[in-house]
Scaffold this motif. Structure first.
Motif, PDB file in Angstrom:
ATOM      1  N   ARG A  51      40.597  12.992 114.499  1.00  0.00           N
ATOM      2  CA  ARG A  51      40.144  14.314 115.011  1.00  0.00           C
ATOM      3  C   ARG A  51      39.707  14.317 116.592  1.00  0.00           C
ATOM      4  NH1 ARG A  51      37.065  18.367 111.922  1.00  0.00           N
ATOM      5  NH2 ARG A  51      38.494  19.718 113.154  1.00  0.00           N
ATOM      6  N   ARG A  52      39.878  13.209 117.322  1.00  0.00           N
ATOM      7  CA  ARG A  52      39.842  13.093 118.342  1.00  0.00           C
ATOM      8  C   ARG A  52      41.211  12.586 119.221  1.00  0.00           C
ATOM      9  NH1 ARG A  52      35.603  12.549 115.417  1.00  0.00           N
ATOM     10  NH2 ARG A  52      33.680  13.405 116.105  1.00  0.00           N
ATOM     11  N   HIS A  53      41.080  12.851 120.599  1.00  0.00           N
ATOM     12  CA  HIS A  53      42.258  12.036 121.375  1.00  0.00           C
ATOM     13  C   HIS A  53      41.838  12.051 122.841  1.00  0.00           C
ATOM     14  CE1 HIS A  53      44.504  16.051 121.414  1.00  0.00           C
ATOM     15  NE2 HIS A  53      44.899  15.549 122.382  1.00  0.00           N
ATOM     16  N   PHE A  54      41.974  11.174 123.725  1.00  0.00           N
ATOM     17  CA  PHE A  54      41.580  11.015 125.089  1.00  0.00           C
ATOM     18  C   PHE A  54      42.714  10.660 125.966  1.00  0.00           C
ATOM     19  CE2 PHE A  54      39.139   9.350 128.622  1.00  0.00           C
ATOM     20  CZ  PHE A  54      37.928  10.217 128.563  1.00  0.00           C
ATOM     21  N   LEU A  55      42.911  11.605 126.909  1.00  0.00           N
ATOM     22  CA  LEU A  55      43.950  11.565 127.963  1.00  0.00           C
ATOM     23  C   LEU A  55      43.593  11.528 129.393  1.00  0.00           C
ATOM     24  CD1 LEU A  55      47.101  12.183 128.567  1.00  0.00           C
ATOM     25  CD2 LEU A  55      46.298  14.784 128.642  1.00  0.00           C
ATOM     26  N   VAL A  56      44.102  10.696 130.145  1.00  0.00           N
ATOM     27  CA  VAL A  56      43.787  10.406 131.492  1.00  0.00           C
ATOM     28  C   VAL A  56      45.123  10.120 132.396  1.00  0.00           C
ATOM     29  CG1 VAL A  56      42.641   8.887 133.059  1.00  0.00           C
ATOM     30  CG2 VAL A  56      41.795   8.848 130.551  1.00  0.00           C
TER      31      VAL A  56
ATOM     32  N   ASN B 164      41.854  12.248 136.572  1.00  0.00           N
ATOM     33  CA  ASN B 164      41.845  13.547 135.567  1.00  0.00           C
ATOM     34  C   ASN B 164      41.525  13.145 134.236  1.00  0.00           C
ATOM     35  OD1 ASN B 164      42.047  16.675 135.163  1.00  0.00           O
ATOM     36  ND2 ASN B 164      43.207  15.603 133.674  1.00  0.00           N
ATOM     37  N   TYR B 165      40.615  13.492 133.495  1.00  0.00           N
ATOM     38  CA  TYR B 165      40.385  13.339 132.035  1.00  0.00           C
ATOM     39  C   TYR B 165      40.128  14.330 131.107  1.00  0.00           C
ATOM     40  CZ  TYR B 165      35.466  14.100 132.369  1.00  0.00           C
ATOM     41  OH  TYR B 165      34.269  14.929 132.604  1.00  0.00           O
ATOM     42  N   VAL B 166      40.605  14.217 129.941  1.00  0.00           N
ATOM     43  CA  VAL B 166      40.378  15.417 128.849  1.00  0.00           C
ATOM     44  C   VAL B 166      40.198  14.686 127.682  1.00  0.00           C
ATOM     45  CG1 VAL B 166      41.262  17.508 128.040  1.00  0.00           C
ATOM     46  CG2 VAL B 166      42.385  16.682 130.283  1.00  0.00           C
ATOM     47  N   GLY B 167      39.210  14.797 127.116  1.00  0.00           N
ATOM     48  CA  GLY B 167      38.487  14.418 125.802  1.00  0.00           C
ATOM     49  C   GLY B 167      38.428  15.551 124.912  1.00  0.00           C
ATOM     50  N   PHE B 168      39.494  15.293 123.819  1.00  0.00           N
ATOM     51  CA  PHE B 168      39.598  16.524 122.656  1.00  0.00           C
ATOM     52  C   PHE B 168      38.529  16.014 121.694  1.00  0.00           C
ATOM     53  CE2 PHE B 168      43.206  16.372 125.435  1.00  0.00           C
ATOM     54  CZ  PHE B 168      43.558  17.774 125.518  1.00  0.00           C
ATOM     55  N   VAL B 169      37.663  16.898 121.143  1.00  0.00           N
ATOM     56  CA  VAL B 169      36.793  16.747 119.958  1.00  0.00           C
ATOM     57  C   VAL B 169      36.790  17.882 118.995  1.00  0.00           C
ATOM     58  CG1 VAL B 169      35.678  15.059 121.662  1.00  0.00           C
ATOM     59  CG2 VAL B 169      34.746  17.663 121.184  1.00  0.00           C
ATOM     60  N   PRO B 170      36.445  17.583 117.890  1.00  0.00           N
ATOM     61  CA  PRO B 170      36.343  18.658 116.851  1.00  0.00           C
ATOM     62  C   PRO B 170      35.419  19.589 117.105  1.00  0.00           C
ATOM     63  CG  PRO B 170      35.474  16.725 115.805  1.00  0.00           C
ATOM     64  CD  PRO B 170      35.911  16.107 117.069  1.00  0.00           C
ATOM     65  N   SER B 171      35.372  20.720 116.835  1.00  0.00           N
ATOM     66  CA  SER B 171      34.137  21.985 116.828  1.00  0.00           C
ATOM     67  C   SER B 171      34.337  22.968 115.619  1.00  0.00           C
ATOM     68  CB  SER B 171      34.308  22.580 118.086  1.00  0.00           C
ATOM     69  OG  SER B 171      33.338  23.822 118.355  1.00  0.00           O
ATOM     70  N   HIS B 172      33.259  23.152 115.204  1.00  0.00           N
ATOM     71  CA  HIS B 172      33.142  24.015 114.083  1.00  0.00           C
ATOM     72  C   HIS B 172      32.326  25.428 114.532  1.00  0.00           C
ATOM     73  CE1 HIS B 172      34.357  21.005 111.220  1.00  0.00           C
ATOM     74  NE2 HIS B 172      33.655  20.387 111.572  1.00  0.00           N
TER      75      HIS B 172
END
Length: 393
Positions: A205-210, A220-228
């Motif tokens: 449920r997460r991924h990290f792009l650079v 440039n970084y983007v961290g994708f994380v779950p959110s309720h």
């Protein structure tokens, strides 16, 4: 401009709006841009410009400007599992082998597009509040009391488009269930970080792009994380750095090391919309996020808006004032199927990246097998497709 040139108003001067303005002007169309903000600006951080849009910018004289402000992203780019084990290369070239991929700061890209456009044709402080049309022209009114009358109106006013309400029924945003933390780290603070590549790590449920931007001086970084939680569709909400670090604390060591250098971060609530069944009403049409907002998991939001711009310019260049409605419908008919495929593909890729698989080997195989789809994205020539469609009318 020629004596019978149509008059076009582009509403919104983000990346899609300014790309459209430059593409239309390149074809000798009388175009003005109207932006609600008092001055130009772009929030957010990086954007990847991919071959399918770079070739179009290059043809209108802007490829060099993108290269000058961007950072080339090429061989050595990789997908990884969260533990750092390699899954597959990231495709950065089209089928001819041309590497037309750049990481660009959004503000730099918008600046390059704006610098190429005559300042007297760009009007800030104009928030659209109304639209009307008849058989011969369209009218746009602004909150400053001004009204303009033109032959065609292009809604490039984003995911919260005011003009969309004159074309289609209101549609609710679709919450992806995740947020993206995004930001920039000066490359000089992380001299060990590899230059000139994009890297994407994937976990539960997460991924990290650079990837690099601004000639490689920024990472440039983007961290994708779950959110309720119900979040806003914002590029610029302030995020908590410690929370971001905790989300990726046990991941492959370069990520915690990079995040140790982060002093501030923003978060972005990830939404899209269901694909629209129409973009056009008479002399009004939409492009970019107004027409097809999409999740960022294919890196195609800006690129598809640039494709829209190129195709639109082809159809309008061949239309007189009376032919505008037909030209706008032809543009929509060409573009809507492709952008729907990309919208849905971005959703699917988000599920893939966030490891919604019981068998990760299955997921890894899908990632490794995605080259044909990426090639379909990168090989496409929106201008050539529009010229072919125009010739067949």
């Amino acid at each position: 401009m020629t004596g019978d040139s149509i008059r076009v108003a582009v509403i919104g001067c983000g990346i899609g709006g300014m790309a459209a303005a430059n593409a239309l002007l390149h074809r000798d169309i009388d175009v003005h841009v109207y932006e609600q903000a008092p001055q130009l600006g772009e929030v957010g951080a990086g954007v990847l410009i991919t071959p399918n849009s770079l070739r179009l910018l290059d043809r209108i004289g802007l490829g060099g400007a993108v290269a000058a402000v961007g950072a080339s992203v090429g061989e050595g780019s990789r997908y990884y599992r969260e533990d750092g084990s390699t899954i597959a290369p990231i495709l950065t070239v089209d089928s001819s082998g041309w590497n037309g991929m750049f990481g660009v700061h959004r503000a730099d890209l918008l600046g390059a597009l704006a610098d190429a456009f005559p300042a007297e044709r760009l009007h800030t402080g104009h928030r659209c509040v109304g639209f009307t049309q008849d058989e011969t022209q369209a009218a746009v009114t602004f909150d400053n009391g001004r009204e303009i009358r033109v032959d065609a109106v292009i809604a490039a006013d984003g995911i919260h488009s005011t003009l969309r309400t004159y074309v289609a029924e209101p549609s609710a945003p679709v919450d992806s269930g995740s947020v993206a933390y995004r930001g920039l780290v000066p490359a000089q603070q992380v001299p060990w970080w590899p230059a000139g590549i994009s890297q994407l790590w994937m976990g539960e449920r997460r991924h990290f792009l650079v990837y690099p931007v601004r000639r490689g001086t920024l990472i440039n970084y983007v961290g994708f994380v779950p959110s309720h939680e119900k979040t806003v569709e914002s590029w610029s909400a302030v995020g908590d750095v410690d929370t971001l670090r905790k989300e990726f604390a046990t991941w492959d060591s370069p990520i915690p090391r990079l995040l140790a250098e982060v002093t501030a971060t923003n978060w972005w609530g990830l939404y899209d919309r269901e694909p629209l069944t129409t973009w056009t009403a008479g002399r009004l049409t939409m492009l970019g996020d107004a027409a097809h907002p999409m999740l960022p998991h294919l890196g195609q939001g800006a690129n598809q808006s640039i494709e829209d711009a190129a195709a639109l310019s082809v159809f309008l260049a061949g239309a007189g004032p009376q032919g505008v409605p037909e030209a706008l419908l032809a543009y929509e008919n060409l573009r809507r199927h492709r952008t729907t495929e990309v919208q849905l593909g971005a959703r699917a890729n988000g599920r893939r990246y966030d490891s919604h698989f019981q068998d990760l080997a299955e997921r890894d195989a899908e990632i490794a097998g995605s080259v044909p789809f990426r090639s379909w994205l990168y090989d496409y020539d929106a201008e050539a497709a529009a010229l072919e469609a125009l010739a067949g009318r």
